[in-house]
Design a protein around this motif. Structure first.
Motif, PDB file in Angstrom:
ATOM      1  N   VAL A  53       0.827  -1.282  -0.183  1.00 42.51           N
ATOM      2  CA  VAL A  53       0.059   0.072   0.030  1.00 42.51           C
ATOM      3  C   VAL A  53       0.884   1.268   0.001  1.00 42.51           C
ATOM      4  N   VAL A  54       0.296   2.346  -0.515  1.00 42.46           N
ATOM      5  CA  VAL A  54       1.191   3.456  -0.610  1.00 42.46           C
ATOM      6  C   VAL A  54       0.888   4.341   0.662  1.00 42.46           C
ATOM      7  N   MET A  55       2.092   4.684   1.308  1.00 42.62           N
ATOM      8  CA  MET A  55       1.848   5.589   2.609  1.00 42.62           C
ATOM      9  C   MET A  55       1.941   7.078   2.461  1.00 42.62           C
ATOM     10  N   SER A  56       2.846   7.291   1.527  1.00 47.01           N
ATOM     11  CA  SER A  56       3.262   8.434   1.312  1.00 47.01           C
ATOM     12  C   SER A  56       3.886   8.682  -0.318  1.00 47.01           C
ATOM     13  N   GLY A  57       3.429   9.985  -0.853  1.00 47.23           N
ATOM     14  CA  GLY A  57       4.179  10.010  -2.358  1.00 47.23           C
ATOM     15  C   GLY A  57       3.411   9.305  -3.505  1.00 47.23           C
ATOM     16  N   TRP A  58       3.863   9.179  -4.702  1.00 47.22           N
ATOM     17  CA  TRP A  58       3.057   8.277  -5.602  1.00 47.22           C
ATOM     18  C   TRP A  58       4.003   7.299  -6.397  1.00 47.22           C
ATOM     19  N   VAL A  59       3.292   6.377  -6.852  1.00 48.05           N
ATOM     20  CA  VAL A  59       3.858   5.126  -7.561  1.00 48.05           C
ATOM     21  C   VAL A  59       3.133   5.198  -8.965  1.00 48.05           C
ATOM     22  N   ALA A  60       3.673   4.428 -10.001  1.00 47.52           N
ATOM     23  CA  ALA A  60       2.848   4.186 -10.882  1.00 47.52           C
ATOM     24  C   ALA A  60       3.123   2.793 -11.653  1.00 47.52           C
ATOM     25  N   ARG A  61       2.228   2.107 -12.247  1.00 46.52           N
ATOM     26  CA  ARG A  61       2.354   0.949 -13.158  1.00 46.52           C
ATOM     27  C   ARG A  61       2.985   1.378 -14.225  1.00 46.52           C
ATOM     28  N   TYR A  62       3.684   0.332 -15.144  1.00 44.22           N
ATOM     29  CA  TYR A  62       4.077   0.568 -16.386  1.00 44.22           C
ATOM     30  C   TYR A  62       4.574  -0.570 -16.967  1.00 44.22           C
ATOM     31  N   HIS A  63       4.389  -0.632 -18.185  1.00 38.99           N
ATOM     32  CA  HIS A  63       4.860  -1.552 -19.263  1.00 38.99           C
ATOM     33  C   HIS A  63       6.180  -1.188 -19.705  1.00 38.99           C
ATOM     34  N   LEU A  64       7.130  -2.225 -19.632  1.00 38.37           N
ATOM     35  CA  LEU A  64       8.641  -1.845 -20.234  1.00 38.37           C
ATOM     36  C   LEU A  64       8.521  -2.305 -21.588  1.00 38.37           C
ATOM     37  N   LEU A  65       8.838  -1.401 -22.651  1.00 38.10           N
ATOM     38  CA  LEU A  65       8.771  -1.560 -23.875  1.00 38.10           C
ATOM     39  C   LEU A  65      10.217  -2.159 -24.437  1.00 38.10           C
ATOM     40  N   PRO A  66      10.141  -3.011 -25.749  1.00 39.63           N
ATOM     41  CA  PRO A  66      11.582  -3.587 -26.154  1.00 39.63           C
ATOM     42  C   PRO A  66      12.606  -2.805 -26.325  1.00 39.63           C
ATOM     43  N   GLY A  67      12.238  -1.353 -26.436  1.00 44.26           N
ATOM     44  CA  GLY A  67      13.352  -0.262 -26.888  1.00 44.26           C
ATOM     45  C   GLY A  67      13.594   0.431 -25.668  1.00 44.26           C
ATOM     46  N   GLY A  69      11.457   2.228 -23.842  1.00 40.69           N
ATOM     47  CA  GLY A  69      10.458   3.169 -23.596  1.00 40.69           C
ATOM     48  C   GLY A  69       9.454   2.327 -22.435  1.00 40.69           C
ATOM     49  N   ARG A  70       8.463   3.618 -22.138  1.00 43.04           N
ATOM     50  CA  ARG A  70       7.574   2.992 -21.227  1.00 43.04           C
ATOM     51  C   ARG A  70       6.156   3.291 -21.563  1.00 43.04           C
ATOM     52  N   GLN A  71       5.155   2.476 -21.195  1.00 43.65           N
ATOM     53  CA  GLN A  71       3.786   2.708 -21.450  1.00 43.65           C
ATOM     54  C   GLN A  71       3.068   2.796 -20.136  1.00 43.65           C
ATOM     55  N   TYR A  72       2.930   3.926 -19.487  1.00 45.73           N
ATOM     56  CA  TYR A  72       2.409   4.187 -18.042  1.00 45.73           C
ATOM     57  C   TYR A  72       0.988   3.930 -18.160  1.00 45.73           C
ATOM     58  N   LEU A  73       0.573   2.774 -17.172  1.00 43.40           N
ATOM     59  CA  LEU A  73      -0.822   2.550 -17.158  1.00 43.40           C
ATOM     60  C   LEU A  73      -1.869   3.035 -16.163  1.00 43.40           C
ATOM     61  N   SER A  74      -1.151   3.409 -14.975  1.00 41.68           N
ATOM     62  CA  SER A  74      -2.029   4.017 -13.957  1.00 41.68           C
ATOM     63  C   SER A  74      -0.944   4.682 -12.823  1.00 41.68           C
ATOM     64  N   PHE A  75      -1.663   5.549 -12.065  1.00 41.65           N
ATOM     65  CA  PHE A  75      -0.879   6.375 -11.043  1.00 41.65           C
ATOM     66  C   PHE A  75      -1.425   6.016  -9.787  1.00 41.65           C
ATOM     67  N   HIS A  76      -0.891   5.852  -8.752  1.00 38.05           N
ATOM     68  CA  HIS A  76      -1.468   6.000  -7.429  1.00 38.05           C
ATOM     69  C   HIS A  76      -0.838   6.398  -6.373  1.00 38.05           C
ATOM     70  N   MET A  77      -1.552   7.142  -5.184  1.00 36.97           N
ATOM     71  CA  MET A  77      -1.160   7.934  -4.308  1.00 36.97           C
ATOM     72  C   MET A  77      -1.308   7.424  -2.847  1.00 36.97           C
ATOM     73  N   ALA A  78      -0.826   8.189  -1.895  1.00 41.12           N
ATOM     74  CA  ALA A  78      -1.158   7.802  -0.561  1.00 41.12           C
ATOM     75  C   ALA A  78      -2.549   7.341  -0.363  1.00 41.12           C
ATOM     76  N   GLY A  79      -2.654   6.491   0.321  1.00 41.56           N
ATOM     77  CA  GLY A  79      -3.801   6.018   0.440  1.00 41.56           C
ATOM     78  C   GLY A  79      -4.555   4.613  -0.366  1.00 41.56           C
ATOM     79  N   ASP A  80      -3.557   4.350  -1.544  1.00 34.25           N
ATOM     80  CA  ASP A  80      -4.125   3.420  -2.453  1.00 34.25           C
ATOM     81  C   ASP A  80      -3.442   2.011  -2.142  1.00 34.25           C
ATOM     82  N   TRP A  81      -4.041   0.927  -2.514  1.00 39.04           N
ATOM     83  CA  TRP A  81      -3.533  -0.333  -2.520  1.00 39.04           C
ATOM     84  C   TRP A  81      -3.309  -0.917  -4.119  1.00 39.04           C
ATOM     85  N   PRO A  82      -2.343  -0.449  -4.558  1.00 39.17           N
ATOM     86  CA  PRO A  82      -2.202  -0.630  -6.182  1.00 39.17           C
ATOM     87  C   PRO A  82      -1.685  -2.019  -6.537  1.00 39.17           C
TER      88      PRO A  82
END
Length: 241
Positions: A53-67, A69-82
């Protein structure tokens, strides 16, 4: 807020928990971990043994691409269970990283599994949490593939602002959102020049602005109209004020 309270509040957004379910969660042994900006919490291909669970700050889900690069999928903040879905996956098909400094707290999958065996309705609540994640992903697919660029960006801003307001992170009409313009482009499938042009267009609407990590919503109804935003897919029982 303590990690057990975050999980309880998160599940109560969409599920009914009994006193015994709450007591079970309060007995979880959460382990804190500090993350630096862009540090991976989970890498694509990992075999996770805990959920966080996120206690403070932000985290993000992403796919790592072959080259690289990244495709960010979602963002999660304090209070989220990502990371509840990691309980049901043997091998991670995406990564999770910090966006700026963040503090998370993890609970072992073995402990969660034992709790679910003792409290089946708690298991249903955790399962529902993962289904809501899937609902958010479906909306993101529609957003990136079917909406014009201004609507696409406005919709993302609406979602993050709405969720942050529900969690008490909005100050007036402002949300601290430590996402760079490059990351915004990697989320929405836009080149950096397109991100800048789209931001100029949204600013001209006088509905919203995003500068230096601060999202300012000047006209919520207008922003929702531009982004075609209907929060039903978030499945929140308690509406943000």
């Amino acid at each position: 807020m303590d990690a057990d309270k975050i999980v309880i509040n998160k599940l109560k957004e969409h599920s009914r928990l009994s006193a015994d379910d709450v007591a079970e969660i309060r007995g979880f042994a959460f382990a804190p971990r500090e993350l630096t900006d862009q540090e991976d919490l989970i890498r694509q291909g990992d075999e996770p043994d805990k959920s966080v669970v996120v206690m403070s700050g932000w985290v993000a889900r992403y796919h790592l691409l072959p080259g690289g690069g990244r495709q960010y999928l979602s963002f999660h903040m304090a209070g989220d269970w990502p990371d509840a879905q990691a309980l049901f996956l043997d091998r991670m098909d995406h990564a999770v990283c910090a966006i700026g400094p963040a503090l998370v707290a993890g609970v072992a999958h073995k402990e969660l599994t034992r709790a679910i065996s003792r409290r089946p309705m708690l298991g249903f609540a955790i399962w529902r949490e993962t289904l809501i994640d899937a609902s958010i992903f479906r909306e993101a697919i529609t957003n990136n593939s079917a909406r014009a660029k201004p609507a696409r960006m406005a919709h993302l801003f609406c979602e993050l602002f709405y969720r942050a307001r529900a969690l008490g992170h909005v100050d007036g009409d402002e949300l601290l959102l430590p996402v760079s313009l490059v990351q915004l482009g990697e989320t929405l499938g836009m080149a950096i020049a397109t991100v800048n042009r789209t931001l100029v267009e949204l600013r001209a609407s006088r509905a919203v602005d995003f500068r230096s990590g601060t999202l300012s919503v000047h006209n919520w109804q207008r922003l929702c109209a531009i982004g075609e935003f209907d929060p039903g897919y978030l499945h929140l029982k308690r509406q943000p004020r």
